[in-house]
Design a protein around this motif. Structure first.
Motif, PDB file in Angstrom:
ATOM      1  N   SER A  38       0.835  -1.192   0.000  1.00 59.81           N
ATOM      2  CA  SER A  38       0.000   0.000   0.000  1.00 59.81           C
ATOM      3  C   SER A  38       0.875   1.248   0.000  1.00 59.81           C
ATOM      4  O   SER A  38       2.102   1.180   0.068  1.00 59.81           O
ATOM      5  CB  SER A  38      -0.924   0.001   1.222  1.00 59.81           C
ATOM      6  OG  SER A  38      -0.189   0.362   2.389  1.00 59.81           O
ATOM      7  N   TYR A  39       0.214   2.399  -0.043  1.00 62.21           N
ATOM      8  CA  TYR A  39       0.933   3.671  -0.004  1.00 62.21           C
ATOM      9  C   TYR A  39       0.829   4.326   1.373  1.00 62.21           C
ATOM     10  O   TYR A  39       1.071   5.524   1.511  1.00 62.21           O
ATOM     11  CB  TYR A  39       0.399   4.597  -1.102  1.00 62.21           C
ATOM     12  CG  TYR A  39       0.609   4.008  -2.475  1.00 62.21           C
ATOM     13  CD1 TYR A  39       1.902   3.830  -2.977  1.00 62.21           C
ATOM     14  CD2 TYR A  39      -0.467   3.586  -3.256  1.00 62.21           C
ATOM     15  CE1 TYR A  39       2.111   3.256  -4.223  1.00 62.21           C
ATOM     16  CE2 TYR A  39      -0.268   3.020  -4.496  1.00 62.21           C
ATOM     17  CZ  TYR A  39       1.021   2.851  -4.972  1.00 62.21           C
ATOM     18  OH  TYR A  39       1.230   2.283  -6.199  1.00 62.21           O
TER      19      TYR A  39
ATOM     20  N   GLU B 185       3.555   4.052   6.849  1.00 58.50           N
ATOM     21  CA  GLU B 185       4.185   2.991   7.645  1.00 58.50           C
ATOM     22  C   GLU B 185       4.788   1.928   6.744  1.00 58.50           C
ATOM     23  O   GLU B 185       5.838   1.349   7.067  1.00 58.50           O
ATOM     24  CB  GLU B 185       3.169   2.359   8.596  1.00 58.50           C
ATOM     25  CG  GLU B 185       3.796   1.328   9.529  1.00 58.50           C
ATOM     26  CD  GLU B 185       2.815   0.800  10.555  1.00 58.50           C
ATOM     27  OE1 GLU B 185       2.386  -0.366  10.421  1.00 58.50           O
ATOM     28  OE2 GLU B 185       2.483   1.552  11.499  1.00 58.50           O
ATOM     29  N   GLU B 186       4.151   1.657   5.600  1.00 54.77           N
ATOM     30  CA  GLU B 186       4.702   0.688   4.659  1.00 54.77           C
ATOM     31  C   GLU B 186       6.023   1.191   4.076  1.00 54.77           C
ATOM     32  O   GLU B 186       6.955   0.417   3.847  1.00 54.77           O
ATOM     33  CB  GLU B 186       3.706   0.391   3.542  1.00 54.77           C
ATOM     34  CG  GLU B 186       2.477  -0.384   3.982  1.00 54.77           C
ATOM     35  CD  GLU B 186       2.819  -1.775   4.482  1.00 54.77           C
ATOM     36  OE1 GLU B 186       3.843  -2.348   4.058  1.00 54.77           O
ATOM     37  OE2 GLU B 186       2.057  -2.285   5.318  1.00 54.77           O
ATOM     38  N   TYR B 187       6.112   2.491   3.849  1.00 57.84           N
ATOM     39  CA  TYR B 187       7.371   3.063   3.363  1.00 57.84           C
ATOM     40  C   TYR B 187       8.458   2.970   4.440  1.00 57.84           C
ATOM     41  O   TYR B 187       9.636   2.768   4.130  1.00 57.84           O
ATOM     42  CB  TYR B 187       7.171   4.513   2.931  1.00 57.84           C
ATOM     43  CG  TYR B 187       6.590   4.643   1.548  1.00 57.84           C
ATOM     44  CD1 TYR B 187       7.404   4.586   0.416  1.00 57.84           C
ATOM     45  CD2 TYR B 187       5.218   4.801   1.356  1.00 57.84           C
ATOM     46  CE1 TYR B 187       6.883   4.696  -0.859  1.00 57.84           C
ATOM     47  CE2 TYR B 187       4.674   4.914   0.081  1.00 57.84           C
ATOM     48  CZ  TYR B 187       5.510   4.848  -1.025  1.00 57.84           C
ATOM     49  OH  TYR B 187       4.985   4.946  -2.302  1.00 57.84           O
ATOM     50  N   ALA B 188       8.072   3.104   5.715  1.00 61.51           N
ATOM     51  CA  ALA B 188       9.037   2.925   6.799  1.00 61.51           C
ATOM     52  C   ALA B 188       9.524   1.484   6.834  1.00 61.51           C
ATOM     53  O   ALA B 188      10.723   1.222   7.053  1.00 61.51           O
ATOM     54  CB  ALA B 188       8.401   3.311   8.134  1.00 61.51           C
ATOM     55  N   ARG B 189       8.626   0.545   6.593  1.00 59.04           N
ATOM     56  CA  ARG B 189       9.027  -0.863   6.555  1.00 59.04           C
ATOM     57  C   ARG B 189       9.888  -1.153   5.325  1.00 59.04           C
ATOM     58  O   ARG B 189      10.773  -2.023   5.374  1.00 59.04           O
ATOM     59  CB  ARG B 189       7.788  -1.766   6.588  1.00 59.04           C
ATOM     60  CG  ARG B 189       7.011  -1.658   7.895  1.00 59.04           C
ATOM     61  CD  ARG B 189       5.905  -2.702   7.994  1.00 59.04           C
ATOM     62  NE  ARG B 189       5.097  -2.488   9.186  1.00 59.04           N
ATOM     63  CZ  ARG B 189       5.436  -2.878  10.409  1.00 59.04           C
ATOM     64  NH1 ARG B 189       6.590  -3.509  10.593  1.00 59.04           N
ATOM     65  NH2 ARG B 189       4.643  -2.647  11.441  1.00 59.04           N
TER      66      ARG B 189
ATOM     67  N   GLY C 175      -1.535   8.207  -4.297  1.00 60.86           N
ATOM     68  CA  GLY C 175      -1.767   7.442  -3.077  1.00 60.86           C
ATOM     69  C   GLY C 175      -1.167   8.095  -1.850  1.00 60.86           C
ATOM     70  O   GLY C 175      -1.788   8.139  -0.783  1.00 60.86           O
ATOM     71  N   THR C 176       0.046   8.633  -1.986  1.00 65.54           N
ATOM     72  CA  THR C 176       0.697   9.247  -0.828  1.00 65.54           C
ATOM     73  C   THR C 176       0.125  10.622  -0.501  1.00 65.54           C
ATOM     74  O   THR C 176       0.277  11.097   0.626  1.00 65.54           O
ATOM     75  CB  THR C 176       2.217   9.342  -1.038  1.00 65.54           C
ATOM     76  OG1 THR C 176       2.493   9.933  -2.318  1.00 65.54           O
ATOM     77  CG2 THR C 176       2.870   7.970  -0.969  1.00 65.54           C
TER      78      THR C 176
ATOM     79  N   SER D  55      -0.561  10.753   3.373  1.00 60.27           N
ATOM     80  CA  SER D  55       0.281  11.653   4.165  1.00 60.27           C
ATOM     81  C   SER D  55      -0.502  12.838   4.717  1.00 60.27           C
ATOM     82  O   SER D  55      -0.189  13.363   5.791  1.00 60.27           O
ATOM     83  CB  SER D  55       1.469  12.156   3.335  1.00 60.27           C
ATOM     84  OG  SER D  55       1.038  12.871   2.200  1.00 60.27           O
ATOM     85  N   VAL D  56      -1.518  13.284   3.987  1.00 59.22           N
ATOM     86  CA  VAL D  56      -2.390  14.368   4.466  1.00 59.22           C
ATOM     87  C   VAL D  56      -3.764  13.744   4.691  1.00 59.22           C
ATOM     88  O   VAL D  56      -4.615  13.732   3.808  1.00 59.22           O
ATOM     89  CB  VAL D  56      -2.460  15.520   3.446  1.00 59.22           C
ATOM     90  CG1 VAL D  56      -3.339  16.646   3.981  1.00 59.22           C
ATOM     91  CG2 VAL D  56      -1.062  16.037   3.132  1.00 59.22           C
ATOM     92  N   SER D  57      -3.976  13.213   5.883  1.00 58.98           N
ATOM     93  CA  SER D  57      -5.180  12.430   6.151  1.00 58.98           C
ATOM     94  C   SER D  57      -5.579  12.549   7.614  1.00 58.98           C
ATOM     95  O   SER D  57      -4.799  12.980   8.469  1.00 58.98           O
ATOM     96  CB  SER D  57      -4.926  10.954   5.821  1.00 58.98           C
ATOM     97  OG  SER D  57      -3.941  10.417   6.698  1.00 58.98           O
ATOM     98  N   LYS D  58      -6.795  12.149   7.879  1.00 58.26           N
ATOM     99  CA  LYS D  58      -7.280  12.127   9.262  1.00 58.26           C
ATOM    100  C   LYS D  58      -6.423  11.190  10.101  1.00 58.26           C
ATOM    101  O   LYS D  58      -6.073  11.496  11.249  1.00 58.26           O
ATOM    102  CB  LYS D  58      -8.739  11.687   9.291  1.00 58.26           C
ATOM    103  CG  LYS D  58      -9.344  11.673  10.694  1.00 58.26           C
ATOM    104  CD  LYS D  58     -10.805  11.259  10.665  1.00 58.26           C
ATOM    105  CE  LYS D  58     -11.398  11.272  12.073  1.00 58.26           C
ATOM    106  NZ  LYS D  58     -12.821  10.858  12.075  1.00 58.26           N
ATOM    107  N   LYS D  59      -6.062  10.048   9.531  1.00 62.24           N
ATOM    108  CA  LYS D  59      -5.236   9.076  10.248  1.00 62.24           C
ATOM    109  C   LYS D  59      -3.905   9.679  10.662  1.00 62.24           C
ATOM    110  O   LYS D  59      -3.479   9.558  11.817  1.00 62.24           O
ATOM    111  CB  LYS D  59      -5.002   7.833   9.375  1.00 62.24           C
ATOM    112  CG  LYS D  59      -4.066   6.816  10.019  1.00 62.24           C
ATOM    113  CD  LYS D  59      -3.795   5.645   9.086  1.00 62.24           C
ATOM    114  CE  LYS D  59      -2.783   4.691   9.710  1.00 62.24           C
ATOM    115  NZ  LYS D  59      -2.494   3.537   8.819  1.00 62.24           N
TER     116      LYS D  59
END
Length: 283
Positions: free
Chosen positions: A81-82, A85-89, A203-204, A208-212
């Protein structure tokens, strides 16, 4: 060009280093921001290469890295996914592939958010971290929705001929900068933006700019155990300096510094001041 398979995706990476001067040097990993590539970190890496082996890489779907899984045996990783956290992994897997046990982190903008997540996922792997143009923000449904809509148009309308228009690189970078930077740097960033993978770029924007992200980043900064420096540009319009101050105030291991008369690329707009801040923190 050097590529390495990270979770089934070919990632571009490069080393910037000077010969050892009788001692072993630590590794510093550089993480770029949205729609960019490792290219804009090269001048900073060269300046720090006397004391560090500098590892630069392009995030999945950006720069010279691929976006799709091309070689993988584990079906559970076939649809990356984008999420940041997936990019950190991805970075964790990159270091594993290169057999690197311990690093310093230098990250910028969206890359700084990825870096923050990495610090909490792999705290044992990091000595210190520098996060440029980072911070925490509050969720605003109307503003975020408008940003996503506008961002979608921007990502969709990226004709390759745009780069051939005179001065378009200056116009494109105007919102990011408070001071001028070298034309080759502006042109490189425009080129990276135009060639970024559509799905990754779009996707990012949403992740990256999201409620989460607005909800989790305060706790991510609060949980940091790795000594961290946030460097903001005084006149950054993308991630204002006060957002970096707010993040630093959440944790005693996080320091904050604003560089005067700079915008979203302080490492390029005022390299001398940026490097001074970094060296003082690291040494």
């Amino acid at each position: 060009m050097p590529y390495i398979n990270v979770r089934g995706v070919a990632h571009y990476y490069e080393w910037i280093e000077k010969p050892l001067s009788g001692y072993s040097k630590p590794v510093m990993v550089f993480i770029h921001g949205w729609a960019g590539s490792a290219r804009y970190w090269r001048t900073t890496a060269k300046a720090l290469s006397e004391k560090f082996h500098c590892l630069l890489y392009d995030l999945r779907g950006f720069g010279r890295s691929r976006s799709q899984v091309t070689n993988i045996s584990n079906d559970s990783l076939s649809d990356l996914s984008y999420e940041l956290e997936e990019y950190a992994r991805d970075l964790g897997s990159l270091l594993e592939e290169l057999n690197i046990q311990q690093v310093y982190i230098m990250a910028h903008s969206m890359g700084a958010s990825i870096g923050t997540l990495f610090l909490n996922l792999y705290p044992q792997k990091v000595n210190k971290a520098v996060l440029a143009c980072s911070g925490i923000f509050e969720y605003d449904e109307k503003a975020f929705s408008a940003f996503h809509k506008f961002g979608g148009y921007v990502v969709k309308f990226r004709p390759k001929w745009l780069a051939k228009i005179p001065l378009v690189d200056r116009i494109f970078m105007a919102r990011f900068l408070a001071r001028s930077i070298a034309a080759k740097e502006r042109q490189a960033f425009l080129a990276d933006f135009l060639q970024a993978d559509y799905d990754a770029a779009l996707g990012t924007i949403f992740t990256s700019v999201s409620k989460k992200q607005a909800e989790i980043m305060p706790s991510e900064f609060s949980r940091l155990t790795v000594p961290t420096l946030i460097i903001s540009g005084e006149y950054d319009k993308i991630i204002p300096a006060e957002l970096g101050q707010q993040a630093a105030a959440l944790n005693k291991v996080v320091k904050f510094k604003a560089i005067e008369n700079t915008g979203h690329f302080p490492m390029l707009e005022d390299a001398a001041s940026y490097l001074l801040c970094v060296r003082e923190f690291l040494e």
